[in-house]
Design a protein around this motif. Structure first.
Motif, PDB file in Angstrom:
ATOM      1  N   LEU A  83       0.825  -1.208   0.000  1.00  0.00           N
ATOM      2  CA  LEU A  83       0.000   0.000   0.000  1.00  0.00           C
ATOM      3  C   LEU A  83       0.859   1.258   0.000  1.00  0.00           C
ATOM      4  O   LEU A  83       0.521   2.258  -0.636  1.00  0.00           O
ATOM      5  CB  LEU A  83      -0.929  -0.004   1.217  1.00  0.00           C
ATOM      6  CG  LEU A  83      -2.040  -1.060   1.206  1.00  0.00           C
ATOM      7  CD1 LEU A  83      -2.739  -1.115   2.555  1.00  0.00           C
ATOM      8  CD2 LEU A  83      -3.041  -0.770   0.105  1.00  0.00           C
ATOM      9  N   ASP A  84       1.983   1.212   0.713  1.00  0.00           N
ATOM     10  CA  ASP A  84       2.879   2.371   0.738  1.00  0.00           C
ATOM     11  C   ASP A  84       3.494   2.633  -0.626  1.00  0.00           C
ATOM     12  O   ASP A  84       3.668   3.786  -1.036  1.00  0.00           O
ATOM     13  CB  ASP A  84       3.999   2.150   1.773  1.00  0.00           C
ATOM     14  CG  ASP A  84       3.476   2.149   3.202  1.00  0.00           C
ATOM     15  OD1 ASP A  84       2.429   2.770   3.437  1.00  0.00           O
ATOM     16  OD2 ASP A  84       4.104   1.509   4.058  1.00  0.00           O
ATOM     17  N   ARG A  85       3.830   1.570  -1.355  1.00  0.00           N
ATOM     18  CA  ARG A  85       4.497   1.720  -2.642  1.00  0.00           C
ATOM     19  C   ARG A  85       3.514   1.825  -3.812  1.00  0.00           C
ATOM     20  O   ARG A  85       3.890   2.236  -4.902  1.00  0.00           O
ATOM     21  CB  ARG A  85       5.442   0.530  -2.874  1.00  0.00           C
ATOM     22  CG  ARG A  85       6.645   0.537  -1.933  1.00  0.00           C
ATOM     23  CD  ARG A  85       7.346  -0.803  -1.905  1.00  0.00           C
ATOM     24  NE  ARG A  85       8.569  -0.769  -1.122  1.00  0.00           N
ATOM     25  CZ  ARG A  85       8.605  -0.812   0.204  1.00  0.00           C
ATOM     26  NH1 ARG A  85       7.481  -0.865   0.898  1.00  0.00           N
ATOM     27  NH2 ARG A  85       9.760  -0.764   0.847  1.00  0.00           N
ATOM     28  N   GLY A  86       2.275   1.420  -3.586  1.00  0.00           N
ATOM     29  CA  GLY A  86       1.291   1.422  -4.658  1.00  0.00           C
ATOM     30  C   GLY A  86       0.246   2.500  -4.476  1.00  0.00           C
ATOM     31  O   GLY A  86       0.471   3.527  -3.835  1.00  0.00           O
ATOM     32  N   ASN A  87      -0.917   2.253  -5.027  1.00  0.00           N
ATOM     33  CA  ASN A  87      -2.019   3.205  -4.988  1.00  0.00           C
ATOM     34  C   ASN A  87      -3.153   2.600  -4.173  1.00  0.00           C
ATOM     35  O   ASN A  87      -3.852   1.698  -4.645  1.00  0.00           O
ATOM     36  CB  ASN A  87      -2.501   3.504  -6.414  1.00  0.00           C
ATOM     37  CG  ASN A  87      -3.548   4.597  -6.455  1.00  0.00           C
ATOM     38  OD1 ASN A  87      -4.235   4.855  -5.474  1.00  0.00           O
ATOM     39  ND2 ASN A  87      -3.657   5.249  -7.598  1.00  0.00           N
ATOM     40  N   VAL A 140      -5.168   3.952   4.896  1.00  0.00           N
ATOM     41  CA  VAL A 140      -4.016   4.675   4.353  1.00  0.00           C
ATOM     42  C   VAL A 140      -4.464   5.840   3.477  1.00  0.00           C
ATOM     43  O   VAL A 140      -3.860   6.920   3.477  1.00  0.00           O
ATOM     44  CB  VAL A 140      -3.107   3.713   3.559  1.00  0.00           C
ATOM     45  CG1 VAL A 140      -2.012   4.471   2.825  1.00  0.00           C
ATOM     46  CG2 VAL A 140      -2.501   2.667   4.488  1.00  0.00           C
ATOM     47  N   LEU A 141      -5.549   5.635   2.731  1.00  0.00           N
ATOM     48  CA  LEU A 141      -5.992   6.643   1.770  1.00  0.00           C
ATOM     49  C   LEU A 141      -6.550   7.895   2.427  1.00  0.00           C
ATOM     50  O   LEU A 141      -6.258   9.024   1.980  1.00  0.00           O
ATOM     51  CB  LEU A 141      -7.044   6.025   0.844  1.00  0.00           C
ATOM     52  CG  LEU A 141      -7.690   6.966  -0.186  1.00  0.00           C
ATOM     53  CD1 LEU A 141      -6.647   7.476  -1.178  1.00  0.00           C
ATOM     54  CD2 LEU A 141      -8.828   6.269  -0.908  1.00  0.00           C
ATOM     55  N   LEU A 377       2.587   4.679   6.176  1.00  0.00           N
ATOM     56  CA  LEU A 377       1.425   4.416   7.016  1.00  0.00           C
ATOM     57  C   LEU A 377       0.931   2.981   6.873  1.00  0.00           C
ATOM     58  O   LEU A 377       0.515   2.365   7.854  1.00  0.00           O
ATOM     59  CB  LEU A 377       0.302   5.406   6.675  1.00  0.00           C
ATOM     60  CG  LEU A 377      -0.991   5.273   7.483  1.00  0.00           C
ATOM     61  CD1 LEU A 377      -0.719   5.366   8.977  1.00  0.00           C
ATOM     62  CD2 LEU A 377      -1.997   6.336   7.054  1.00  0.00           C
ATOM     63  N   GLY A 378       0.962   2.428   5.659  1.00  0.00           N
ATOM     64  CA  GLY A 378       0.507   1.056   5.466  1.00  0.00           C
ATOM     65  C   GLY A 378       1.324   0.057   6.259  1.00  0.00           C
ATOM     66  O   GLY A 378       0.781  -0.790   6.972  1.00  0.00           O
ATOM     67  N   THR A 379       2.638   0.147   6.148  1.00  0.00           N
ATOM     68  CA  THR A 379       3.528  -0.763   6.886  1.00  0.00           C
ATOM     69  C   THR A 379       3.402  -0.541   8.386  1.00  0.00           C
ATOM     70  O   THR A 379       3.329  -1.495   9.173  1.00  0.00           O
ATOM     71  CB  THR A 379       4.983  -0.554   6.447  1.00  0.00           C
ATOM     72  OG1 THR A 379       5.072  -0.668   5.026  1.00  0.00           O
ATOM     73  CG2 THR A 379       5.900  -1.572   7.092  1.00  0.00           C
ATOM     74  N   TRP A 380       3.382   0.712   8.786  1.00  0.00           N
ATOM     75  CA  TRP A 380       3.304   1.091  10.207  1.00  0.00           C
ATOM     76  C   TRP A 380       2.043   0.516  10.835  1.00  0.00           C
ATOM     77  O   TRP A 380       2.097  -0.171  11.857  1.00  0.00           O
ATOM     78  CB  TRP A 380       3.301   2.611  10.308  1.00  0.00           C
ATOM     79  CG  TRP A 380       3.897   3.199  11.543  1.00  0.00           C
ATOM     80  CD1 TRP A 380       3.274   3.382  12.735  1.00  0.00           C
ATOM     81  CD2 TRP A 380       5.230   3.711  11.713  1.00  0.00           C
ATOM     82  NE1 TRP A 380       4.121   3.985  13.629  1.00  0.00           N
ATOM     83  CE2 TRP A 380       5.327   4.188  13.028  1.00  0.00           C
ATOM     84  CE3 TRP A 380       6.337   3.812  10.867  1.00  0.00           C
ATOM     85  CZ2 TRP A 380       6.485   4.773  13.528  1.00  0.00           C
ATOM     86  CZ3 TRP A 380       7.491   4.381  11.367  1.00  0.00           C
ATOM     87  CH2 TRP A 380       7.572   4.855  12.668  1.00  0.00           C
ATOM     88  N   HIS A 381       0.902   0.812  10.192  1.00  0.00           N
ATOM     89  CA  HIS A 381      -0.388   0.341  10.705  1.00  0.00           C
ATOM     90  C   HIS A 381      -0.466  -1.183  10.649  1.00  0.00           C
ATOM     91  O   HIS A 381      -1.006  -1.821  11.572  1.00  0.00           O
ATOM     92  CB  HIS A 381      -1.510   0.965   9.878  1.00  0.00           C
ATOM     93  CG  HIS A 381      -2.849   0.334  10.085  1.00  0.00           C
ATOM     94  ND1 HIS A 381      -3.485   0.306  11.310  1.00  0.00           N
ATOM     95  CD2 HIS A 381      -3.694  -0.308   9.210  1.00  0.00           C
ATOM     96  CE1 HIS A 381      -4.641  -0.317  11.191  1.00  0.00           C
ATOM     97  NE2 HIS A 381      -4.788  -0.701   9.938  1.00  0.00           N
TER      98      HIS A 381
END
Length: 451
Positions: A83-87, A140-141, A377-381
């Protein structure tokens, strides 16, 4: 009319349109949450009924839920970096489409899939997997497209609507399954997912038409190497760090380590209490199944109020909410254990617990959205969520044995006291901790600062 005369009028028009835009945004987001929640309620019960019909064993229902819970933990860890690297917007759309495809495939009348237990377990696990990834994508969004104040309002209203739908979805699911028994109920779940997808598109369109003041300072929802127009520059790594680096940062940062410890203890107690309420009322207070089920509505009433409280609190209010909401949930738990034999007191205790439960969970989620590095945020969460789910699963499993061994009252007294303890711990989480949450080595350095 001169240009200098035109600007004030344009500014006033923007200010006047902002409340209307916010109202529309909240209404559309409420519709999104409601359609998704209704679909979730229907397919959860439909899959459980299919498993029970095929095997005749209640244990297979537990198997469906257990497998689903396991894939959610895997998704929390694996999907975050993607999610962090994509959309995340595209990921959310794909999650909707996959769920629609699974529901239609089974619901249209595939006798092979709907008559084999393994196929139901795989289908339910697939849906749980993509649903959880979709939830993470939305998590994330939202901070990428909304400013902090609007984000808090949106999440607060979302919490209220989701809690209200928990009252409605079992009734709707029962009617749907009665009218469309077996796998055909999944077609209704698919239709609600199609509706949710359409509402999500409307939500994105409303956000795009919003006032400039409602946009976040930085919007990292873009391709690698692209910069948003007018975005303040920040020194961010060209290559995003992996899960191991993020996990090391969470462990070595005193503020995030304290947050994770306090949060894990709090969610452990909250999730165990909410999932064992039915057992407490039936085994300890000797209520009938129907009456115990109806009393669960009181906790949902508190949850509905809780979402509105969060929406009104604003970004700064979430920090104090961690303390008082936990204490409120603890007071409700202790009251239920000690005085729950009197039914009006039990009802009041459940409302208190539901209020504290919702305010705490929404506030903790918002804290992560607002204080974790936006680009990670994706990785963190995902890592935080995986830890919380594993800890909570172990606690819930142990609670069943403790209930059988010691009874409901001692167990609830323990968890009520634990919630009061965590409320005291959150009171030590001061301004320095809040500041340090946003100053780890992985947070971007503002342009112009001296390294």
């Amino acid at each position: 009319m001169s240009a200098t005369e035109e600007k004030p009028r344009t500014g006033r028009a923007a200010l006047e349109s902002a409340p209307r835009w916010l109202t529309l945004l909240l209404v559309v987001f409420a519709a999104l949450v409601l359609s998704r929640s209704m679909s979730e309620g229907i397919y959860d019960i439909a899959f459980a009924n299919l498993a029970l019909d095929l095997s005749g064993l209640v244990s297979t229902v537990g198997l469906v839920y257990c497998v689903g819970y396991g894939v959610e933990v895997v998704a929390s860890v694996a999907a975050g970096p993607l999610l962090d690297r994509g959309n995340p917007r595209a990921v959310l759309v794909v999650a909707y489409l996959v769920k629609i495809g699974v529901f239609v495939l089974i619901g249209i009348g595939s006798s092979f899939l709907s008559s084999h237990l393994w196929a139901i377990v795989v289908a339910a696990a697939t849906v749980d997997l993509v649903h959880h990834i979709g939830e993470m994508a939305l998590f994330v969004l939202l901070p990428r497209i909304l400013d902090a104040k609007t984000l808090v309002r949106v999440q607060g209203i979302g919490g209220t609507i989701r809690s209200a739908s928990e009252l409605l979805s079992p009734v709707v699911a029962g009617l749907v399954i009665a009218l469309m028994p077996g796998s055909r109920a999944l077609l209704v779940a698919a239709g609600l997912q199609v509706l949710a997808l359409a509402v999500f598109a409307a939500f994105v369109a409303v956000v795009a038409r919003g006032p400039r003041s409602a946009q976040p300072a930085s919007v990292p929802d873009r391709g690698p190497g692209e910069e948003a127009a007018g975005e303040p520059a920040a020194q961010e790594p060209a290559v995003l760090p992996g899960r191991r680096v993020v996990a090391r940062t969470l462990v070595t940062s005193p503020a995030w380590r304290r947050f994770l410890t306090f949060h894990a203890l709090t969610v452990l107690a909250l999730s165990t209490v909410i999932l064992s309420l039915l057992s407490l009322m039936r085994e300890t207070f000797e209520m009938s199944p129907a009456r115990a089920g109806s009393f669960l509505a009181f906790s949902t009433i508190g949850a509905v109020i809780g979402g509105l409280v969060v929406a009104k609190a604003g970004p700064e209010g979430i920090y104090s909410s961690l303390r008082w909401a936990t204490a409120l949930a603890g007071a409700g738990t202790l009251t239920a254990a000690l005085l729950g034999g009197t039914q009006w007191i039990l009802a009041a205790a459940l409302i208190l617990f539901g209020l504290g439960f919702t305010v705490y969970l929404r506030s903790a989620g918002l804290l992560v959205q607002l204080r974790a590095p936006a680009a990670l945020l994706g990785t963190w969460h995902g890592l935080l969520d995986a830890v919380i789910r594993i800890v909570s699963a172990g606690a819930i499993l142990a609670t069943g044995f403790l209930f059988d061994r010691f009874g409901g009252r001692p167990v609830y007294l323990f968890f009520g006291a634990l919630l009061l303890l965590t409320a005291a711990l959150w009171s030590t989480f001061g301004a320095r901790d809040r500041e340090d949450l946003g100053t780890t080595a992985l947070h971007p350095v503002p342009a112009g600062s001296v390294s």
